[in-house]
Scaffold this motif. Structure first.
Motif, PDB file in Angstrom:
ATOM      1  N   ILE A  54     -10.043  -5.265 -10.884  1.00  0.00           N
ATOM      2  CA  ILE A  54     -10.895  -5.780 -10.574  1.00  0.00           C
ATOM      3  C   ILE A  54     -11.537  -6.813 -11.821  1.00  0.00           C
ATOM      4  O   ILE A  54     -11.733  -7.738 -11.793  1.00  0.00           O
ATOM      5  CB  ILE A  54     -12.162  -5.164 -10.115  1.00  0.00           C
ATOM      6  CG1 ILE A  54     -11.863  -4.745  -8.568  1.00  0.00           C
ATOM      7  CG2 ILE A  54     -13.361  -5.810 -10.075  1.00  0.00           C
ATOM      8  CD1 ILE A  54     -12.637  -3.862  -8.045  1.00  0.00           C
ATOM      9  N   SER A  55     -11.795  -5.921 -13.044  1.00  0.00           N
ATOM     10  CA  SER A  55     -12.124  -6.126 -14.214  1.00  0.00           C
ATOM     11  C   SER A  55     -11.307  -7.332 -14.823  1.00  0.00           C
ATOM     12  O   SER A  55     -11.772  -8.142 -15.381  1.00  0.00           O
ATOM     13  CB  SER A  55     -12.591  -4.892 -15.112  1.00  0.00           C
ATOM     14  OG  SER A  55     -11.497  -4.176 -15.336  1.00  0.00           O
ATOM     15  N   LEU A  92     -13.426 -21.728 -15.544  1.00  0.00           N
ATOM     16  CA  LEU A  92     -14.429 -22.826 -16.002  1.00  0.00           C
ATOM     17  C   LEU A  92     -13.915 -23.974 -16.605  1.00  0.00           C
ATOM     18  O   LEU A  92     -14.557 -24.972 -16.258  1.00  0.00           O
ATOM     19  CB  LEU A  92     -15.551 -22.445 -16.717  1.00  0.00           C
ATOM     20  CG  LEU A  92     -16.809 -21.770 -16.380  1.00  0.00           C
ATOM     21  CD1 LEU A  92     -17.700 -20.992 -17.508  1.00  0.00           C
ATOM     22  CD2 LEU A  92     -17.834 -22.928 -15.784  1.00  0.00           C
ATOM     23  N   ALA A  93     -12.887 -23.745 -17.121  1.00  0.00           N
ATOM     24  CA  ALA A  93     -12.172 -24.974 -17.871  1.00  0.00           C
ATOM     25  C   ALA A  93     -11.840 -26.015 -16.670  1.00  0.00           C
ATOM     26  O   ALA A  93     -11.711 -27.218 -16.933  1.00  0.00           O
ATOM     27  CB  ALA A  93     -11.033 -24.545 -18.436  1.00  0.00           C
ATOM     28  N   PHE A 131      -9.514  -9.300 -13.382  1.00  0.00           N
ATOM     29  CA  PHE A 131      -9.407 -10.487 -12.573  1.00  0.00           C
ATOM     30  C   PHE A 131     -10.596 -11.112 -12.965  1.00  0.00           C
ATOM     31  O   PHE A 131     -10.412 -12.457 -13.354  1.00  0.00           O
ATOM     32  CB  PHE A 131      -9.290 -10.107 -11.003  1.00  0.00           C
ATOM     33  CG  PHE A 131      -9.563 -11.214 -10.236  1.00  0.00           C
ATOM     34  CD1 PHE A 131     -10.627 -11.554  -9.630  1.00  0.00           C
ATOM     35  CD2 PHE A 131      -8.348 -12.073  -9.924  1.00  0.00           C
ATOM     36  CE1 PHE A 131     -11.016 -12.772  -8.962  1.00  0.00           C
ATOM     37  CE2 PHE A 131      -8.843 -13.286  -9.220  1.00  0.00           C
ATOM     38  CZ  PHE A 131      -9.918 -13.569  -8.912  1.00  0.00           C
ATOM     39  N   ALA A 132     -11.890 -10.562 -12.979  1.00  0.00           N
ATOM     40  CA  ALA A 132     -12.914 -11.181 -13.362  1.00  0.00           C
ATOM     41  C   ALA A 132     -12.940 -11.837 -14.851  1.00  0.00           C
ATOM     42  O   ALA A 132     -13.393 -12.792 -15.068  1.00  0.00           O
ATOM     43  CB  ALA A 132     -14.160 -10.076 -13.497  1.00  0.00           C
ATOM     44  N   ALA A 133     -11.980 -11.268 -15.812  1.00  0.00           N
ATOM     45  CA  ALA A 133     -12.085 -11.926 -17.087  1.00  0.00           C
ATOM     46  C   ALA A 133     -11.349 -13.096 -16.882  1.00  0.00           C
ATOM     47  O   ALA A 133     -11.695 -14.004 -17.734  1.00  0.00           O
ATOM     48  CB  ALA A 133     -11.284 -11.071 -17.918  1.00  0.00           C
ATOM     49  N   LEU A 134     -10.205 -13.167 -16.047  1.00  0.00           N
ATOM     50  CA  LEU A 134      -9.421 -14.343 -16.225  1.00  0.00           C
ATOM     51  C   LEU A 134     -10.193 -15.405 -15.321  1.00  0.00           C
ATOM     52  O   LEU A 134     -10.100 -16.575 -15.746  1.00  0.00           O
ATOM     53  CB  LEU A 134      -7.995 -13.969 -15.064  1.00  0.00           C
ATOM     54  CG  LEU A 134      -7.160 -12.878 -15.940  1.00  0.00           C
ATOM     55  CD1 LEU A 134      -5.912 -12.569 -15.028  1.00  0.00           C
ATOM     56  CD2 LEU A 134      -6.626 -13.530 -17.149  1.00  0.00           C
ATOM     57  N   ALA A 135     -11.022 -15.082 -14.558  1.00  0.00           N
ATOM     58  CA  ALA A 135     -11.919 -15.883 -13.983  1.00  0.00           C
ATOM     59  C   ALA A 135     -12.577 -16.808 -14.775  1.00  0.00           C
ATOM     60  O   ALA A 135     -13.049 -18.100 -14.656  1.00  0.00           O
ATOM     61  CB  ALA A 135     -12.830 -15.327 -12.587  1.00  0.00           C
ATOM     62  N   ALA A 136     -12.744 -16.112 -16.063  1.00  0.00           N
ATOM     63  CA  ALA A 136     -13.734 -16.971 -16.877  1.00  0.00           C
ATOM     64  C   ALA A 136     -13.058 -18.372 -17.534  1.00  0.00           C
ATOM     65  O   ALA A 136     -13.663 -19.323 -17.605  1.00  0.00           O
ATOM     66  CB  ALA A 136     -13.596 -16.275 -18.392  1.00  0.00           C
ATOM     67  N   LEU A 137     -11.888 -18.455 -17.275  1.00  0.00           N
ATOM     68  CA  LEU A 137     -11.105 -19.832 -17.599  1.00  0.00           C
ATOM     69  C   LEU A 137     -11.043 -20.756 -16.405  1.00  0.00           C
ATOM     70  O   LEU A 137     -10.995 -21.956 -16.790  1.00  0.00           O
ATOM     71  CB  LEU A 137      -9.549 -19.237 -17.892  1.00  0.00           C
ATOM     72  CG  LEU A 137      -8.820 -19.404 -19.077  1.00  0.00           C
ATOM     73  CD1 LEU A 137      -7.975 -20.743 -19.048  1.00  0.00           C
ATOM     74  CD2 LEU A 137     -10.051 -20.124 -20.293  1.00  0.00           C
ATOM     75  N   MET A 189     -10.034  -0.561 -10.379  1.00  0.00           N
ATOM     76  CA  MET A 189     -11.079  -0.857 -11.131  1.00  0.00           C
ATOM     77  C   MET A 189     -10.545  -1.911 -12.256  1.00  0.00           C
ATOM     78  O   MET A 189     -11.137  -2.843 -12.472  1.00  0.00           O
ATOM     79  CB  MET A 189     -11.632   0.084 -12.019  1.00  0.00           C
ATOM     80  CG  MET A 189     -13.054   0.506 -11.192  1.00  0.00           C
ATOM     81  SD  MET A 189     -13.848   2.049 -11.786  1.00  0.00           S
ATOM     82  CE  MET A 189     -13.989   1.549 -13.475  1.00  0.00           C
ATOM     83  N   LYS A 190      -9.254  -1.547 -12.797  1.00  0.00           N
ATOM     84  CA  LYS A 190      -8.970  -2.276 -13.910  1.00  0.00           C
ATOM     85  C   LYS A 190      -8.443  -3.502 -13.305  1.00  0.00           C
ATOM     86  O   LYS A 190      -8.863  -4.617 -13.939  1.00  0.00           O
ATOM     87  CB  LYS A 190      -7.630  -1.498 -14.410  1.00  0.00           C
ATOM     88  CG  LYS A 190      -7.132  -2.085 -15.675  1.00  0.00           C
ATOM     89  CD  LYS A 190      -6.123  -1.005 -16.350  1.00  0.00           C
ATOM     90  CE  LYS A 190      -5.961  -1.308 -17.820  1.00  0.00           C
ATOM     91  NZ  LYS A 190      -5.322  -0.089 -18.412  1.00  0.00           N
ATOM     92  N   GLY A 243     -14.481 -29.148 -14.211  1.00  0.00           N
ATOM     93  CA  GLY A 243     -14.959 -30.671 -14.131  1.00  0.00           C
ATOM     94  C   GLY A 243     -14.169 -31.082 -13.067  1.00  0.00           C
ATOM     95  O   GLY A 243     -14.551 -32.328 -12.633  1.00  0.00           O
ATOM     96  N   PHE A 261     -16.020 -32.712 -21.946  1.00  0.00           N
ATOM     97  CA  PHE A 261     -16.585 -33.664 -20.984  1.00  0.00           C
ATOM     98  C   PHE A 261     -17.758 -35.005 -21.578  1.00  0.00           C
ATOM     99  O   PHE A 261     -17.722 -36.003 -21.168  1.00  0.00           O
ATOM    100  CB  PHE A 261     -16.925 -33.364 -19.645  1.00  0.00           C
ATOM    101  CG  PHE A 261     -16.107 -32.560 -18.830  1.00  0.00           C
ATOM    102  CD1 PHE A 261     -15.325 -33.755 -17.708  1.00  0.00           C
ATOM    103  CD2 PHE A 261     -15.442 -31.315 -18.785  1.00  0.00           C
ATOM    104  CE1 PHE A 261     -14.254 -33.045 -17.353  1.00  0.00           C
ATOM    105  CE2 PHE A 261     -14.551 -30.826 -18.012  1.00  0.00           C
ATOM    106  CZ  PHE A 261     -13.814 -31.788 -17.467  1.00  0.00           C
ATOM    107  N   LYS A 280     -19.442 -15.618 -19.774  1.00  0.00           N
ATOM    108  CA  LYS A 280     -18.900 -16.784 -19.397  1.00  0.00           C
ATOM    109  C   LYS A 280     -19.952 -17.636 -18.627  1.00  0.00           C
ATOM    110  O   LYS A 280     -19.875 -18.567 -18.085  1.00  0.00           O
ATOM    111  CB  LYS A 280     -17.593 -16.773 -18.532  1.00  0.00           C
ATOM    112  CG  LYS A 280     -17.818 -16.140 -17.243  1.00  0.00           C
ATOM    113  CD  LYS A 280     -16.527 -15.718 -16.540  1.00  0.00           C
ATOM    114  CE  LYS A 280     -16.704 -15.000 -15.153  1.00  0.00           C
ATOM    115  NZ  LYS A 280     -17.158 -15.762 -14.106  1.00  0.00           N
ATOM    116  N   MET A 303      -8.744   4.172 -10.001  1.00  0.00           N
ATOM    117  CA  MET A 303      -9.089   3.529 -11.641  1.00  0.00           C
ATOM    118  C   MET A 303      -8.086   2.226 -11.762  1.00  0.00           C
ATOM    119  O   MET A 303      -8.570   1.354 -12.281  1.00  0.00           O
ATOM    120  CB  MET A 303      -8.469   4.413 -12.651  1.00  0.00           C
ATOM    121  CG  MET A 303      -9.480   5.667 -12.946  1.00  0.00           C
ATOM    122  SD  MET A 303     -11.121   4.934 -13.352  1.00  0.00           S
ATOM    123  CE  MET A 303     -11.056   4.482 -14.846  1.00  0.00           C
TER     124      MET A 303
END
Lengths: 438, 292
Positions: free
Chosen positions: A7-8, A18-19, A10-16, A4-5, A22, B254, B225, A1
């Motif tokens: 992984i999830s 995107l910032a 980490f995936a949430a952090l990956a959202a950022l 799993m935590k 560019g 941007f 996202k 478990m």
């Protein structure tokens, strides 16, 4: 478990991440160096442009030739070249300037685009280079688009005006002629609709395409100053003429003037409709002239069949010699450049060499004065250059005149206006709202 | 070996490279983004500290919440579509003919880049000569929908390729999980007279529940996202009808040159995603994990 935590979250952090998206523009950029590593007194001027070989072969070649000539005439100066495509170029400009790493010479757009760079002291004023005669080589009104607070920050390379192009073969088939007035245009559209031909190709996903239609109505109905003064706040978007212009746009939409689904089409798709005989008319600026004259990739038969007309008068008002258009890209010199003198020298050389070669080899209408008579040019070019000489007014694209955030509001409103989601009055009101917040 | 692994210094040493990488690429930018959100900044000139004004504006920004609504709708659809993927995976795992071949076919969209998929679907959706409308017209539909231009349906039009894009990924995960179930358990159930439906529902599903929960979390986070197809196919248009949180953020930073506000939106996106992840994990938390 626990895993799993991990992984999830980490995936949430990956959202950022995107910032930072560019910042990744250079990976697939086409980077070329001039590569002769002279030592000694040589200066290296970094130059960044947006004409990759793939999409703008002629531009790319001319630029390289000018650079070669410049380097051989000025043995102490090397040009270090970086080429990016349009959208990547814009992202790269933002990223580089935020870390004070702009190239010594590069390309910029006019008016509103300049603001943050000038306010952030990124671009050098170029007036000192213009004094010894260079200023007179530009078509009147083009340099002004690069002025801020009385100083010039860019040397324009292109000048484009907007026309409506039409397919002569389709017009002939239904006995139509290029319209001179809005009523005639409507009659043409009705005839085409009766015969199940899409009248006008419009790619309004890109939004600036629709903006050009609105601008022309504004110009014809309200005169050359109505829109400009609404934008610079000496007037208002609630000017009855500008509301009327928006209403005319909706009238055209209601008459099925534009290809179905235009709000979901990109300009490229609309262009391909027009060039595949699927639509009779298409409004675009003169940067597309090569497609209708010299571009060997376009079938000769189609090129022979393209005509153009100036935007018609509306209800008897307006001057057909008043154009929407403006300079495209221009050269800037970086304020933080270590080799600013050499950079300015290169920029001036480039602008002077560019003009004649641009029009005769790449089909670009340059912002510098060119005598079309001496050059072997297709008829359409000669006519367009002639029109430019007789132009009474050139209104710079609305989204270029506005600051970045107002421009986005304007463009979104254009899409809503064409999509019949808002009334002309709301259209005016929301412009006022956005502009008054500036 | 055990001695090495229990030495705190060695543990630190082994973790360090990954921690450094994570720190530099993820955590520091994350904190910086939150910090930029406190600034009025056009991305080029100097910054001006304005406190929480940007964050307060985000909370009151109708466009942001509308975009967030679209993102949540995508999350809902992604989660629901997992049921279909699970069904497909179960069929594939039940030794039908050509399962191997079909599995590869389902995986193809995963191998294409998002931009290629977007271009493909733009062509399919083209209102006048796209494949979809040609077929509809062939079937006698007079005015087929303007898939990407009609603000009422554009969002759903884009959901289709997004779900299609990730189908292969989830099917593969489920397939692998199902293959891990020991044959003997299924055999035993068969001997006891269980129908295939009962086997799927009462035996296989509970046994792979752990994997299902992970995919639910992945689908929701991925949707919240989500950016690429939407950006290429409509750019969030017409007039924001297909705007999602990430595309709105990108536009602000941007296109509008408003990096301060864009950063605030990015940080909100992170907070929302974290919050939703926590909620989902709470809801799906199970006291006992089934074992085989």
């Amino acid at each position: 478990m626990v895993k799993m935590k991990a992984i999830s979250s980490f995936a949430a952090l990956a959202a950022l991440s995107l910032a930072a998206s560019g910042c990744g523009g250079t990976d697939d950029a086409n980077v070329e160096g001039s590569g002769n590593g002279d030592s000694g007194d040589s200066a290296t001027v970094e130059f960044m442009h947006l004409w990759p070989q793939g999409s703008s072969a002629e531009h790319h070649r001319i630029v390289n030739e000018i650079i070669d000539d410049f380097e051989s005439e000025n043995s102490g100066i090397n040009i270090d070249l970086q080429v990016l495509s349009n959208e990547q170029y814009k992202d790269q400009m933002t990223v580089l300037s935020s870390s004070n790493q702009l190239p010594d010479v590069g390309m910029t757009w006019a008016a509103g685009y300049l603001d943050p760079f000038v306010n952030g002291n990124q671009f050098a004023p170029l007036d000192d280079m213009l004094e010894d005669g260079l200023r007179d080589e530009f078509v009147a009104g083009t340099l002004e688009a690069y002025e801020k607070d009385g100083e010039t920050y860019g040397l324009p390379l292109e000048l484009n005006t907007v026309y409506v192009y039409y397919n002569q073969a389709i017009f002939d088939e239904y006995g139509l002629e290029a319209p001179q007035t809005y009523d005639e245009l409507e009659a043409v559209i009705d005839t085409l609709n009766e015969n199940n031909v899409e009248p006008i190709a419009l790619g309004n996903r890109d939004r600036w395409t629709g903006s050009m239609w609105y601008m022309y109505f504004a110009d014809r109905i309200g005169g050359e100053d109505a829109l400009n003064s609404a934008i610079d706040r000496s007037g208002s978007f609630e000017d009855p003429a500008l509301v009327e212009a928006a209403a005319k746009v909706q009238e055209m939409v209601e008459n099925d003037s534009f290809a179905s689904g235009f709000n979901g089409l990109a300009d490229e798709e609309a262009k391909s409709m027009f060039m595949n005989d699927q639509a009779a008319m298409y409004m675009i600026a003169t940067w597309d002239l090569p497609n209708y004259t010299t571009n060997e990739d376009v079938p000769q038969e189609f090129r022979d069949n393209v005509g153009y007309f100036k935007f018609p008068t509306v209800d008897g008002e307006g001057d057909t010699d008043s154009f929407v258009g403006g300079p495209g890209v221009g050269l800037f010199v970086s304020e933080n450049s270590d080799v600013q003198d050499e950079a300015k020298q290169f920029a001036a050389y480039f602008v002077q060499e560019w003009g004649e070669r641009a029009v005769s080899e790449a089909g670009v209408i340059p912002a510098t004065i060119v005598d079309g008579e001496d050059l072997e040019l297709p008829d359409m070019y000669v006519e367009v250059l002639e029109d430019l000489n007789q132009a009474t007014n050139l209104t710079l694209y609305a989204d270029v005149q506005m600051s970045a955030s107002v421009a986005q509001t304007h463009l979104d409103l254009i899409q809503s206006l064409f999509g019949m989601e808002i009334t002309p009055e709301e259209f005016a009101e929301k412009h006022e709202e956005a502009l008054s917040q500036e | 070996m055990n001695k090495v692994m229990s030495d705190k210094w060695f543990i630190t040493l082994y973790i360090l490279p990954a921690m450094l990488l994570l720190g530099i690429l993820i955590f520091i930018p994350l904190v910086l983004t939150g910090y930029y959100g406190l600034m009025r900044w056009d991305g080029i000139g100097s910054m001006e500290f304005i406190g929480l004004a940007n964050y307060i504006n985000v909370l009151q920004d109708g466009v942001f919440w509308r975009s967030a609504g679209h993102s949540f709708l995508l999350a809902l659809f992604s989660t629901l579509s997992l049921i279909i993927y699970l069904a497909v995976a179960m069929i594939l795992a039940s030794k039908i003919k050509g399962a191997d071949f079909l599995r590869k076919i389902y995986l193809i969209p995963m191998l294409l880049s998002s931009v290629a998929i977007a271009q493909l679907w733009i062509k399919i959706y083209n209102p006048s000569n796209g494949m979809l409308n040609e077929i509809l017209r062939g079937l006698g539909v007079q005015n087929p929908p303007l898939w990407l231009a009609d603000p009422n349906i554009v969002l759903y039009s884009i959901f289709v390729p997004i779900l299609w894009q990730y189908a292969g990924f989830y099917i593969l995960i489920y397939y692998a999980a199902l293959k891990g179930i020991p044959e003997s358990i299924v055999e035993a159930a068969k001997i006891d007279g269980a129908t295939p439906i009962q086997i799927a529902y009462k035996i296989k599903l509970p046994l792979i529940m752990g994997v299902v929960k992970v995919t639910v979390v992945l689908a929701i986070i991925g949707s919240l996202k989500y950016f690429d197809l939407i950006w290429v196919m409509t750019g969030g248009g017409p007039n924001g009808a297909s705007e999602v949180m990430a595309s709105y953020m990108y536009k602000l930073a941007f296109a509008n040159n408003n990096f301060g506000y864009g950063s605030a939106v990015a940080f909100m996106l992170l907070l929302i995603t974290l919050l939703v992840t926590l909620i989902v994990r709470k809801l799906t938390a199970d006291k006992e994990e089934l074992q085989y």
